[in-house]
Design an enzyme around this catalytic site. Structure first.
Site, PDB file in Angstrom:
ATOM      1  N   HIS A 128      56.112  42.894  11.181  1.00 25.06           N
ATOM      2  CA  HIS A 128      56.313  41.943  12.281  1.00 25.06           C
ATOM      3  C   HIS A 128      54.996  41.274  12.655  1.00 25.06           C
ATOM      4  O   HIS A 128      53.920  41.741  12.278  1.00 25.06           O
ATOM      5  CB  HIS A 128      56.860  42.679  13.512  1.00 25.06           C
ATOM      6  CG  HIS A 128      55.866  43.623  14.125  1.00 25.06           C
ATOM      7  ND1 HIS A 128      55.565  44.841  13.567  1.00 25.06           N
ATOM      8  CD2 HIS A 128      55.082  43.511  15.224  1.00 25.06           C
ATOM      9  CE1 HIS A 128      54.652  45.435  14.296  1.00 25.06           C
ATOM     10  NE2 HIS A 128      54.324  44.654  15.305  1.00 25.06           N
ATOM     11  N   ASP A 130      53.177  40.119  16.400  1.00 26.64           N
ATOM     12  CA  ASP A 130      53.380  40.554  17.784  1.00 26.64           C
ATOM     13  C   ASP A 130      54.087  39.453  18.581  1.00 26.64           C
ATOM     14  O   ASP A 130      53.667  38.293  18.565  1.00 26.64           O
ATOM     15  CB  ASP A 130      52.042  40.936  18.422  1.00 26.64           C
ATOM     16  CG  ASP A 130      51.495  42.239  17.834  1.00 26.64           C
ATOM     17  OD1 ASP A 130      52.312  43.076  17.391  1.00 26.64           O
ATOM     18  OD2 ASP A 130      50.256  42.405  17.804  1.00 26.64           O
ATOM     19  N   ARG A 296      45.467  47.891  22.965  1.00 26.85           N
ATOM     20  CA  ARG A 296      45.683  46.564  22.377  1.00 26.85           C
ATOM     21  C   ARG A 296      45.448  45.477  23.406  1.00 26.85           C
ATOM     22  O   ARG A 296      45.895  45.579  24.546  1.00 26.85           O
ATOM     23  CB  ARG A 296      47.128  46.516  21.885  1.00 26.85           C
ATOM     24  CG  ARG A 296      47.621  45.152  21.475  1.00 26.85           C
ATOM     25  CD  ARG A 296      48.997  45.250  20.850  1.00 26.85           C
ATOM     26  NE  ARG A 296      50.056  45.070  21.832  1.00 26.85           N
ATOM     27  CZ  ARG A 296      51.325  44.780  21.526  1.00 26.85           C
ATOM     28  NH1 ARG A 296      51.678  44.665  20.261  1.00 26.85           N
ATOM     29  NH2 ARG A 296      52.213  44.623  22.464  1.00 26.85           N
TER      30      ARG A 296
HETATM   31 FE   FE2 Z   1      52.492  45.003  16.409  1.00 26.57          FE
END
Ligand code: FE2
Length: 323
Positions: A128, A130, A296
């Site tokens: 994927h 984000d 993150r």
């Molecule tokens: Fe991710």
């Protein structure tokens, strides 16, 4: 030839060293301490390496939250997230701690195995970008490792520019003009009866129509904008046409020659171009008792634009800039 620097692929610019990790994707950057302010030459060299290699790695940086955010601000605008789990630092809304991902199933009444099982409908599902169903997916993600298992938990990235370039000319031409619906929750198999996750999906629906081939806003490269996670169908095609073509394109996007795999150590930082890559979150840690704690920060992105200059269109829940 051993003395010839040009032959080892390592490039030096702006006081940093860029060491490619595969033919297309990933480079390790040396000679920089991210905890200290980056001068303009170093920041420009890092940005240039990011555009070239799509994901760059910095070993052993041991940033704290403030240091992580300072690096992010050097390259863009960190996104403040309105909803995060209980592990993320309350005082830093731009930082999301990945231990939250383990909580996710629990929030909707499922253990982790059921959570993953209900969401895996294709073999390549884990790949994927984000927040790809948004009208303006993040431009980049900066992930730092705090605690990692002694083995397992690697992350993989694939280069969507190289994947596009690797298609045959007739197929490139065919996909250039297509668009696809990207939607959160694609392929989720609802639980019998009341399902808290279905309710969540309905209350927070996110879907956009994105070009199947996106033009990179900085490099001008064409990117094969597919993944195994958000893409619902190719618009204008029948399901019978869309499904096998999508499968072919996602397989193309993540062929091993376009990927890099990173073995995390504590303190490491990965910085990827979320427009030009897809990544695979590790799933081989489920039966290990070792914690894996990562933090993150994502940088704000723009509305994608196709080969013909037409931007993506929102379908629902995707007002640009609003999270
Ligand atoms: Fe991710």
């Amino acid at each position: 030839m051993a003395d010839d620097d040009a032959d080892d692929g390592v490039e030096r610019a702006g006081g940093i060293e860029v060491r490619p990790m595969s033919g297309h994707t990933g480079a390790e950057i040396g000679g920089v301490e991210l905890a200290k302010p980056l001068d303009d030459a170093a920041a420009a060299a890092i940005r240039s390496a990011l555009l070239r290699w799509k994901v760059v790695f910095f070993r052993g940086q041991h940033l704290d939250h403030d240091g992580h955010l300072a690096v992010a601000r050097r390259f863009g605008e960190p996104i403040a997230l309105p909803r995060r789990g209980g592990y993320s630092p309350a005082e830093h809304p731009e930082i999301e701690t990945t231990a939250d991902r383990l909580e996710l199933g629990g929030r909707f009444g499922m253990d982790r195995a059921e959570w993953l099982d209900r969401r895996r409908h294709t073999l390549l599902r884990g790949w994927h970008c984000d927040h790809g169903a948004r009208i303006d997916p993040p431009a980049a993600t900066i992930l730092r490792a705090e605690t990692v298992p002694p083995y397992g938990g690697d992350t993989c990235w694939s280069n969507l520019a190289a994947a596009y370039a690797g298609l045959s000319e007739p197929l490139r031409h065919f996909v250039d003009g297509l668009r696809a619906e990207h939607r959160q929750g694609v392929g989720y198999e609802p639980r019998p009866g009341e399902d808290a996750y279905v309710r969540h999906l309905l209350e927070h629906q996110t879907a956009s129509h994105h070009p199947l081939v996106r033009v990179h806003p900085e490099s001008g490269e064409r990117l094969l904008f597919v993944n195994g996670y958000y893409v619902q169908r190719i618009l204008g095609l029948t399901q019978a046409e869309s499904a096998p073509l999508l499968e072919l394109l996602v397989e193309q996007a993540v062929r091993p020659e376009y990927t890099v795999r990173f073995r995390w150590r504590p303190g490491d930082v990965a910085f990827w171009d979320n427009r030009a890559t897809v990544h695979l979150a590790p799933s081989d840690t489920g039966r290990l008792d070792h914690p894996r704690i990562m933090h993150r920060v994502m940088l704000a992105g723009e509305v994608p634009v196709g080969v013909d200059g037409t931007p993506s269109e929102p379908v629902t829940g995707t007002e640009a800039g609003r999270w």
